[in-house]
Design an enzyme around this catalytic site. Structure first.
Site: not given
Length: 324
Positions: A196-197, A239
């Protein structure tokens, strides 16, 4: 034969000739040497070759582009067996390269054709000629092709994430389940990555959701460019992204994860007058025979992801059994 009977026979022949000339089907009669004995108005209108020019000529000399080997096999079989032969546009779109005159269809420059080769028997019951019937089926063909294209597009949309055009969560999980079953049978080495970001919520809160969407799209583009054709790249939600790597051991999967991390770390995301930079944290899990389900496989990658985040983010971690 009386004069009245002769007149009646001439009238019948006139009707027959008129019908052959006006029917909306191409009619070509060939002898065993492929010489043209009949060339009706349909063929004249679509080929631009008049009957007087076609009669007595060899079909292949008149149309050098014809698939001679394929057509001759069908003609030979019709002459020999005395039974009809057929070809649909789905098997071969057309025999003659006639332009399509279906302006309402507008889906094809050339005519789609169905073909029938009909044996014509002489007095001795042997096949003396073959009649080639050419049917214009352009409208039906285009309608079917458009329907198939629409169904394919619906199928694609049903398994694709709208924002990123990656596989959506549902379809990606189906792929994961199939790969899990394959690995159980073969005992191979496949891996999956979940990432994920980092600090994505402040991006949305500070710059707005549209800026956040642009970041997600850019990450998806980099993921697609990193994945091989045999890999399965998906957006798992928000995300969070996933990448399934068939036939890839731990070392290879970590290499992919690290390459993706470094590429994104050095990438600037442009949105309006903003220049954003983000990083990702990744968890990697390799298939193991002790796994009882695909969801457990994914859960291990998720645990490795949290190890990466708890260790400072912007890094990749491989799941390892802590009980060893």
């Amino acid at each position: 034969m009386t004069a009245q009977e002769k007149d009646s026979e001439l009238t019948d022949m006139h009707w027959m000739v008129q019908m052959l000339q006006t029917v909306d089907v191409g009619l070509v009669v060939l002898d065993s040497d492929n010489k043209i004995l009949l060339w009706n108005s349909f063929m004249e209108n679509h080929s631009g070759i008049r009957s007087s020019q076609a009669l007595g000529n060899n079909l292949y000399q008149l149309f050098p582009y014809l698939p001679q080997a394929w057509l001759q096999r069908k003609l030979d079989a019709t002459f020999k067996l005395g039974s009809p032969a057929y070809s649909t546009w789905e098997q071969r779109p057309r025999l003659f390269d006639f332009k399509s005159y279906r302006p309402l269809t507008g889906g094809s420059e050339l005519m789609y054709q169905n073909l029938t080769l009909m044996p014509l028997q002489g007095a001795d019951s042997t096949t003396a000629q073959v009649c080639l019937l050419v049917y214009d089926v352009t409208e039906n063909a285009i309608s079917k092709l458009q329907l198939e294209a629409a169904n394919q597009e619906l199928a694609r949309l049903s398994r694709t994430d709208r924002l990123t055009e990656l596989l959506n969560r549902g379809y990606w999980e189906e792929c994961l389940n199939q790969e899990f079953l394959r690995e159980q049978r073969s005992g191979g080495e496949s891996s999956l990555i979940i990432f994920d970001i980092d600090h994505f919520k402040p991006v949305n809160d500070t710059y707005g959701h549209q800026a956040g969407d642009e970041v997600i799209r850019r990450v998806a583009q980099l993921l697609k460019s990193t994945a091989r054709e045999t890999d399965f790249a998906g957006r798992y939600g928000g995300e969070e992204f996933v990448l399934l790597l068939p036939d890839t051991p731990a070392e290879g999967a970590l290499g992919v994860a690290e390459r993706l991390r470094k590429t994104l770390e050095s990438t600037q995301v442009e949105y309006e007058d903003l220049t954003l930079q983000v990083t990702i944290s990744l968890g990697v899990s390799v298939f193991s025979p002790d796994l009882v389900s695909a969801s457990q496989w994914l859960e291990r990658a998720d645990q490795a992801l949290y190890q990466a985040k708890n260790s400072g983010r912007n890094q990749a971690r491989l799941w390892q059994n802590q009980k060893k």
